[in-house]
Design an enzyme around this catalytic site. Structure first.
Site, PDB file in Angstrom:
ATOM      1  N   GLU A 147      41.435  53.642 -32.119  1.00 37.13           N
ATOM      2  CA  GLU A 147      40.848  53.948 -33.425  1.00 37.13           C
ATOM      3  C   GLU A 147      39.457  53.315 -33.430  1.00 37.13           C
ATOM      4  O   GLU A 147      39.336  52.096 -33.423  1.00 37.13           O
ATOM      5  CB  GLU A 147      41.704  53.367 -34.545  1.00 37.13           C
ATOM      6  CG  GLU A 147      41.100  53.510 -35.931  1.00 37.13           C
ATOM      7  CD  GLU A 147      41.823  52.673 -36.973  1.00 37.13           C
ATOM      8  OE1 GLU A 147      41.136  52.156 -37.889  1.00 37.13           O
ATOM      9  OE2 GLU A 147      43.059  52.513 -36.873  1.00 37.13           O
TER      10      GLU A 147
ATOM     11  N   ARG B 109      31.951  51.250 -38.215  1.00 39.94           N
ATOM     12  CA  ARG B 109      31.229  50.086 -38.714  1.00 39.94           C
ATOM     13  C   ARG B 109      29.912  49.857 -37.982  1.00 39.94           C
ATOM     14  O   ARG B 109      29.190  48.913 -38.300  1.00 39.94           O
ATOM     15  CB  ARG B 109      32.103  48.835 -38.577  1.00 39.94           C
ATOM     16  CG  ARG B 109      33.384  48.889 -39.393  1.00 39.94           C
ATOM     17  CD  ARG B 109      34.183  47.608 -39.231  1.00 39.94           C
ATOM     18  NE  ARG B 109      35.437  47.641 -39.973  1.00 39.94           N
ATOM     19  CZ  ARG B 109      36.298  46.649 -40.045  1.00 39.94           C
ATOM     20  NH1 ARG B 109      36.025  45.509 -39.409  1.00 39.94           N
ATOM     21  NH2 ARG B 109      37.415  46.756 -40.737  1.00 39.94           N
TER      22      ARG B 109
ATOM     23  N   LYS C 201      48.749  53.269 -43.758  1.00 41.87           N
ATOM     24  CA  LYS C 201      48.414  51.967 -43.203  1.00 41.87           C
ATOM     25  C   LYS C 201      48.720  50.906 -44.259  1.00 41.87           C
ATOM     26  O   LYS C 201      48.487  51.128 -45.448  1.00 41.87           O
ATOM     27  CB  LYS C 201      46.930  51.946 -42.829  1.00 41.87           C
ATOM     28  CG  LYS C 201      46.457  50.607 -42.272  1.00 41.87           C
ATOM     29  CD  LYS C 201      45.065  50.710 -41.654  1.00 41.87           C
ATOM     30  CE  LYS C 201      43.972  50.788 -42.690  1.00 41.87           C
ATOM     31  NZ  LYS C 201      42.620  50.596 -42.117  1.00 41.87           N
TER      32      LYS C 201
END
Length: 211
Positions: free
Chosen positions: A43, A47, A131
């Site tokens: 994943e 960022r 999640k």
């Protein structure tokens, strides 16, 4: 790849490396380190400026890697990540605009949840995998065990603060299909190109899951 196939693969792998990569130059070496360790999955968090380029490089050149985009905050990011080759989308919180766009466009989305209200919102959209984030900050495996009890239909990928020492506490829960972790792909290791250590740490985690 459809959502059921992706979720089945998560269940098989048990671990999703959560990667923050600042130098896309290292994208394929990172992918190769994970493949060598027996964990062809990543994943890539959005960022950094190089995140989309990294997704593109891995998607084009290492097709065996189950690849997703994380820390997705806006619909435009979904569109670009999918265009670059991401197979699934992960959000830190429950972002209704992102969730609705993904559902309407048959894109696998795993929204972040931290409380029963978030889980209820996910169920309103017929989502059954979310999640749990940030897992350790919100009480860890014991909190997830209690919180998930009223929702037997929901499955979780806890992420945040998980490491080699506590990962099995989460994987022991029947509601958990996999965990997300960054300790084996820690940003410093990635950015300095220490792929031997990444492979070692990843193999350690894979072997622990295999028993």
């Amino acid at each position: 790849m459809d959502s059921l196939t992706i979720f089945k693969r998560f269940t098989e792998l048990k671990i999703i490396p959560v990667v923050t990569i600042e130098r896309s130059l290292y994208s394929l070496e990172l992918a190769d380190a994970l493949i060598e360790a027996g964990l062809p999955c990543a994943e890539i968090t959005l960022r950094t400026n190089d995140a989309f380029t990294a997704i593109d490089k891995i998607a084009c050149n290492r097709k065996e890697v189950l690849l997703g985009a994380g820390t997705v905050l806006k619909v435009d990011q979904v569109k670009e990540a999918i265009d670059m080759g991401a197979g699934f989308i992960v959000t830190p919180g429950f972002n209704q605009k992102v969730v609705e766009y993904c559902i309407n466009n048959s894109i696998t989305v795993i929204p972040g949840t931290s409380n029963p209200t978030d889980i209820g919102m996910a169920l309103d959209y017929d989502l059954t995998l979310v999640k749990f984030f940030p897992a350790e900050n919100y009480g860890g495996a014991s909190t997830l065990r209690a919180m998930s009890a009223p929702y037997p239909m929901m499955r979780f990928i806890p992420t945040g603060g998980i490491n080699i020492g506590n990962m099995m506490d989460y994987l022991a829960l029947s509601s958990v299909i996999a965990i997300g972790g960054s300790w084996m792909v820690e940003k410093g290791l990635v950015n300095c190109g220490n792929f031997r250590e990444i492979t070692r740490l990843t193999k350690e985690a894979v072997n622990l899951v295999k028993g």
